[in-house]
Design a protein around this motif. Structure first.
Motif, PDB file in Angstrom:
ATOM      1  N   GLU A   1      44.759  40.999  43.226  1.00  0.00           N
ATOM      2  CA  GLU A   1      44.076  42.292  43.352  1.00  0.00           C
ATOM      3  C   GLU A   1      44.124  43.062  42.038  1.00  0.00           C
ATOM      4  O   GLU A   1      43.134  43.682  41.626  1.00  0.00           O
ATOM      5  N   LYS A   2      45.253  43.014  41.363  1.00  0.00           N
ATOM      6  CA  LYS A   2      45.377  43.721  40.084  1.00  0.00           C
ATOM      7  C   LYS A   2      44.478  43.095  39.026  1.00  0.00           C
ATOM      8  O   LYS A   2      43.840  43.810  38.248  1.00  0.00           O
ATOM      9  N   ASN A   3      44.411  41.772  38.987  1.00  0.00           N
ATOM     10  CA  ASN A   3      43.532  41.105  38.028  1.00  0.00           C
ATOM     11  C   ASN A   3      42.069  41.448  38.290  1.00  0.00           C
ATOM     12  O   ASN A   3      41.287  41.644  37.352  1.00  0.00           O
ATOM     13  N   LYS A   4      41.701  41.528  39.560  1.00  0.00           N
ATOM     14  CA  LYS A   4      40.329  41.899  39.911  1.00  0.00           C
ATOM     15  C   LYS A   4      40.026  43.314  39.421  1.00  0.00           C
ATOM     16  O   LYS A   4      38.969  43.567  38.832  1.00  0.00           O
ATOM     17  N   ARG A   5      40.961  44.226  39.617  1.00  0.00           N
ATOM     18  CA  ARG A   5      40.777  45.608  39.170  1.00  0.00           C
ATOM     19  C   ARG A   5      40.681  45.675  37.648  1.00  0.00           C
ATOM     20  O   ARG A   5      39.879  46.429  37.100  1.00  0.00           O
TER      21      ARG A   5
ATOM     22  N   ARG B   1      39.496  43.330  35.661  1.00  0.00           N
ATOM     23  CA  ARG B   1      38.159  42.836  35.291  1.00  0.00           C
ATOM     24  C   ARG B   1      37.096  43.922  35.512  1.00  0.00           C
ATOM     25  O   ARG B   1      36.201  44.094  34.688  1.00  0.00           O
ATOM     26  N   GLU B   2      37.217  44.648  36.639  1.00  0.00           N
ATOM     27  CA  GLU B   2      36.266  45.728  36.910  1.00  0.00           C
ATOM     28  C   GLU B   2      36.342  46.806  35.837  1.00  0.00           C
ATOM     29  O   GLU B   2      35.312  47.284  35.340  1.00  0.00           O
ATOM     30  N   LEU B   3      37.536  47.189  35.465  1.00  0.00           N
ATOM     31  CA  LEU B   3      37.715  48.224  34.439  1.00  0.00           C
ATOM     32  C   LEU B   3      37.207  47.752  33.079  1.00  0.00           C
ATOM     33  O   LEU B   3      36.628  48.545  32.322  1.00  0.00           O
TER      34      LEU B   3
ATOM     35  N   GLU C   1      33.467  48.109  33.139  1.00  0.00           N
ATOM     36  CA  GLU C   1      33.090  49.512  32.973  1.00  0.00           C
ATOM     37  C   GLU C   1      33.234  49.942  31.520  1.00  0.00           C
ATOM     38  O   GLU C   1      32.370  50.642  30.977  1.00  0.00           O
TER      39      GLU C   1
END
Length: 109
Positions: free
Chosen positions: A85-89, A91-93, A96
């Motif tokens: 979940e942290k890695n996914k977040r 990547r999203e950041l 952005e």
């Protein structure tokens, strides 16, 4: 009326359980030292053995000859999910950030 029920915070309960698990002292002895009813401490230890302890800094010694208990097996899986979940977040950041960089570059031109 019966005696009032004593309330113990989670930190105290976990500490009491860790004393029993890590030192191997009998539950009645630890309960007497801490001023807790032995039945109460026994239920805390039983619950810990069933569910494991999430906040323990170091794993309790395996009592079954090196085999992991169910709670100990669940911990790495929980950590993997959390890391995913942290890695996914992350990547999203990063995406952005890249969009903002492009916007700034276009705005400057």
């Amino acid at each position: 009326m019966g005696p009032e029920q004593q309330k113990y915070d989670a930190e105290f309960r976990e500490g009491a359980v860790r004393i029993v698990i890590e030192t191997g002292k009998p539950i009645p002895e630890v309960a007497e030292d801490l001023g807790v009813h032995p039945g109460t401490l026994h239920s805390w230890v039983s619950r810990w053995r069933r569910n494991g302890s999430a906040s323990s800094d170091r794993p309790a010694p395996a009592e079954s000859g090196g085999r992991l208990r169910e709670g100990e097996r669940a911990e790495p899986e929980r950590l993997r999910r959390e890391m995913s979940e942290k890695n996914k977040r992350i990547r999203e950041l990063e995406m952005e950030r890249d969009v903002f960089k492009r916007c700034i570059a276009l705005w400057v031109k």
